[in-house]
Design a protein around this motif. Structure first.
Motif, PDB file in Angstrom:
ATOM      1  N   VAL A 144     -16.501  15.075  -3.838  1.00 53.43           N
ATOM      2  CA  VAL A 144     -15.725  15.218  -5.063  1.00 53.43           C
ATOM      3  C   VAL A 144     -14.435  15.916  -4.691  1.00 53.43           C
ATOM      4  O   VAL A 144     -14.455  16.986  -4.070  1.00 53.43           O
ATOM      5  CB  VAL A 144     -16.470  16.059  -6.126  1.00 53.43           C
ATOM      6  N   ALA A 145     -13.303  15.318  -5.058  1.00 52.60           N
ATOM      7  CA  ALA A 145     -11.993  15.924  -4.827  1.00 52.60           C
ATOM      8  C   ALA A 145     -11.420  16.314  -6.176  1.00 52.60           C
ATOM      9  O   ALA A 145     -11.302  15.483  -7.076  1.00 52.60           O
ATOM     10  CB  ALA A 145     -11.063  14.954  -4.117  1.00 52.60           C
ATOM     11  N   ARG A 146     -11.070  17.582  -6.325  1.00 52.02           N
ATOM     12  CA  ARG A 146     -10.449  18.075  -7.559  1.00 52.02           C
ATOM     13  C   ARG A 146      -8.972  18.308  -7.275  1.00 52.02           C
ATOM     14  O   ARG A 146      -8.616  19.142  -6.449  1.00 52.02           O
ATOM     15  CB  ARG A 146     -11.137  19.343  -8.014  1.00 52.02           C
TER      16      ARG A 146
ATOM     17  N   THR B 186      -7.593  16.064 -12.115  1.00 58.06           N
ATOM     18  CA  THR B 186      -8.266  14.798 -11.875  1.00 58.06           C
ATOM     19  C   THR B 186      -9.416  15.039 -10.911  1.00 58.06           C
ATOM     20  O   THR B 186      -9.226  15.681  -9.876  1.00 58.06           O
ATOM     21  CB  THR B 186      -7.295  13.763 -11.263  1.00 58.06           C
ATOM     22  N   ASP B 187     -10.602  14.548 -11.245  1.00 54.03           N
ATOM     23  CA  ASP B 187     -11.752  14.597 -10.344  1.00 54.03           C
ATOM     24  C   ASP B 187     -11.981  13.191  -9.816  1.00 54.03           C
ATOM     25  O   ASP B 187     -12.141  12.247 -10.591  1.00 54.03           O
ATOM     26  CB  ASP B 187     -13.018  15.066 -11.062  1.00 54.03           C
ATOM     27  N   ILE B 188     -11.997  13.059  -8.477  1.00 50.66           N
ATOM     28  CA  ILE B 188     -12.216  11.760  -7.849  1.00 50.66           C
ATOM     29  C   ILE B 188     -13.503  11.844  -7.039  1.00 50.66           C
ATOM     30  O   ILE B 188     -13.633  12.692  -6.160  1.00 50.66           O
ATOM     31  CB  ILE B 188     -11.036  11.350  -6.957  1.00 50.66           C
ATOM     32  N   TYR B 189     -14.449  10.965  -7.341  1.00 49.06           N
ATOM     33  CA  TYR B 189     -15.705  10.873  -6.610  1.00 49.06           C
ATOM     34  C   TYR B 189     -15.555   9.743  -5.593  1.00 49.06           C
ATOM     35  O   TYR B 189     -15.238   8.610  -5.972  1.00 49.06           O
ATOM     36  CB  TYR B 189     -16.868  10.577  -7.562  1.00 49.06           C
ATOM     37  N   PHE B 190     -15.767  10.044  -4.318  1.00 42.34           N
ATOM     38  CA  PHE B 190     -15.597   9.023  -3.290  1.00 42.34           C
ATOM     39  C   PHE B 190     -16.639   9.198  -2.201  1.00 42.34           C
ATOM     40  O   PHE B 190     -17.236  10.260  -2.060  1.00 42.34           O
ATOM     41  CB  PHE B 190     -14.181   9.076  -2.697  1.00 42.34           C
TER      42      PHE B 190
ATOM     43  N   ILE C 274       0.852  -1.186   0.000  1.00 40.43           N
ATOM     44  CA  ILE C 274       0.000   0.000   0.000  1.00 40.43           C
ATOM     45  C   ILE C 274       0.889   1.237   0.000  1.00 40.43           C
ATOM     46  O   ILE C 274       1.806   1.361   0.813  1.00 40.43           O
ATOM     47  CB  ILE C 274      -0.939   0.003   1.214  1.00 40.43           C
ATOM     48  N   SER C 275       0.615   2.131  -0.931  1.00 41.12           N
ATOM     49  CA  SER C 275       1.365   3.371  -1.062  1.00 41.12           C
ATOM     50  C   SER C 275       0.444   4.542  -0.731  1.00 41.12           C
ATOM     51  O   SER C 275      -0.639   4.661  -1.298  1.00 41.12           O
ATOM     52  CB  SER C 275       1.873   3.501  -2.497  1.00 41.12           C
ATOM     53  N   ASP C 276       0.861   5.386   0.205  1.00 44.49           N
ATOM     54  CA  ASP C 276       0.092   6.577   0.588  1.00 44.49           C
ATOM     55  C   ASP C 276       0.767   7.829   0.055  1.00 44.49           C
ATOM     56  O   ASP C 276       1.972   7.998   0.213  1.00 44.49           O
ATOM     57  CB  ASP C 276      -0.025   6.696   2.110  1.00 44.49           C
ATOM     58  N   THR C 277      -0.027   8.697  -0.587  1.00 43.34           N
ATOM     59  CA  THR C 277       0.464   9.968  -1.103  1.00 43.34           C
ATOM     60  C   THR C 277      -0.419  11.086  -0.570  1.00 43.34           C
ATOM     61  O   THR C 277      -1.622  11.079  -0.811  1.00 43.34           O
ATOM     62  CB  THR C 277       0.427   9.984  -2.650  1.00 43.34           C
ATOM     63  N   GLU C 278       0.184  12.027   0.150  1.00 44.78           N
ATOM     64  CA  GLU C 278      -0.577  13.166   0.654  1.00 44.78           C
ATOM     65  C   GLU C 278      -0.614  14.256  -0.402  1.00 44.78           C
ATOM     66  O   GLU C 278       0.377  14.517  -1.075  1.00 44.78           O
ATOM     67  CB  GLU C 278       0.050  13.723   1.925  1.00 44.78           C
ATOM     68  N   CYS C 279      -1.763  14.890  -0.539  1.00 44.89           N
ATOM     69  CA  CYS C 279      -1.888  16.009  -1.469  1.00 44.89           C
ATOM     70  C   CYS C 279      -3.029  16.909  -1.003  1.00 44.89           C
ATOM     71  O   CYS C 279      -3.809  16.547  -0.142  1.00 44.89           O
ATOM     72  CB  CYS C 279      -2.115  15.530  -2.892  1.00 44.89           C
ATOM     73  N   PHE C 280      -3.090  18.081  -1.579  1.00 47.78           N
ATOM     74  CA  PHE C 280      -4.172  19.012  -1.285  1.00 47.78           C
ATOM     75  C   PHE C 280      -5.155  19.004  -2.439  1.00 47.78           C
ATOM     76  O   PHE C 280      -4.773  18.929  -3.605  1.00 47.78           O
ATOM     77  CB  PHE C 280      -3.629  20.431  -1.074  1.00 47.78           C
ATOM     78  N   ALA C 281      -6.448  19.075  -2.101  1.00 49.71           N
ATOM     79  CA  ALA C 281      -7.495  19.034  -3.121  1.00 49.71           C
ATOM     80  C   ALA C 281      -8.658  19.911  -2.695  1.00 49.71           C
ATOM     81  O   ALA C 281      -8.872  20.143  -1.505  1.00 49.71           O
ATOM     82  CB  ALA C 281      -7.982  17.601  -3.314  1.00 49.71           C
ATOM     83  N   HIS C 282      -9.391  20.405  -3.672  1.00 52.86           N
ATOM     84  CA  HIS C 282     -10.657  21.083  -3.397  1.00 52.86           C
ATOM     85  C   HIS C 282     -11.695  19.987  -3.186  1.00 52.86           C
ATOM     86  O   HIS C 282     -11.999  19.238  -4.102  1.00 52.86           O
ATOM     87  CB  HIS C 282     -11.072  21.980  -4.564  1.00 52.86           C
TER      88      HIS C 282
END
Length: 105
Positions: free
Chosen positions: A58-60, A90-94, A27-35
């Motif tokens: 929705v994370a943009r 990238t738009d991620i719906y979660f 498992i690889s974790d990547t931290e980032c900032f998103a709207h």
């Protein structure tokens, strides 16, 4: 409500480069900032992803990203859909699965 929030993109990386029968993964974790925007309302959720969820976000994110799960506020969410917009966004719906009794298909 839209705000810039820190999220963790959790991706499963398989170890089957050498042995095709090896199903183990890291498992690889990547931290980032998103709207991050919360999607509320039955009809809005049906229009976006075709189902109703207990909570849907929705994370943009800038750039071309991929993940298996997302961690937001120390809670892990399932990824429903990923939409790529060229190489710039990238738009991620979660979200969490909720009731499926009124879901389409």
């Amino acid at each position: 409500m839209v705000r810039l929030r820190k999220i963790v993109l959790r991706d499963k990386i398989t170890n089957n480069d050498i042995d095709s029968l090896d199903d183990s993964y890291n498992i690889s974790d990547t931290e980032c900032f998103a709207h991050v925007t919360a999607v509320s309302g039955y009809q809005a959720q049906i229009n976006l992803v075709g189902k109703q969820y207990e909570s849907l976000f929705v994370a943009r994110i800038k750039g071309h990203k991929k993940a298996s799960n997302i961690v937001l506020d120390d809670k892990e969410y399932e990824i429903i859909q990923i939409r790529y917009h060229g190489i710039t966004r990238t738009d991620i719906y979660f979200g969490n699965k909720g009731s499926d009794e009124n879901a389409l298909g």
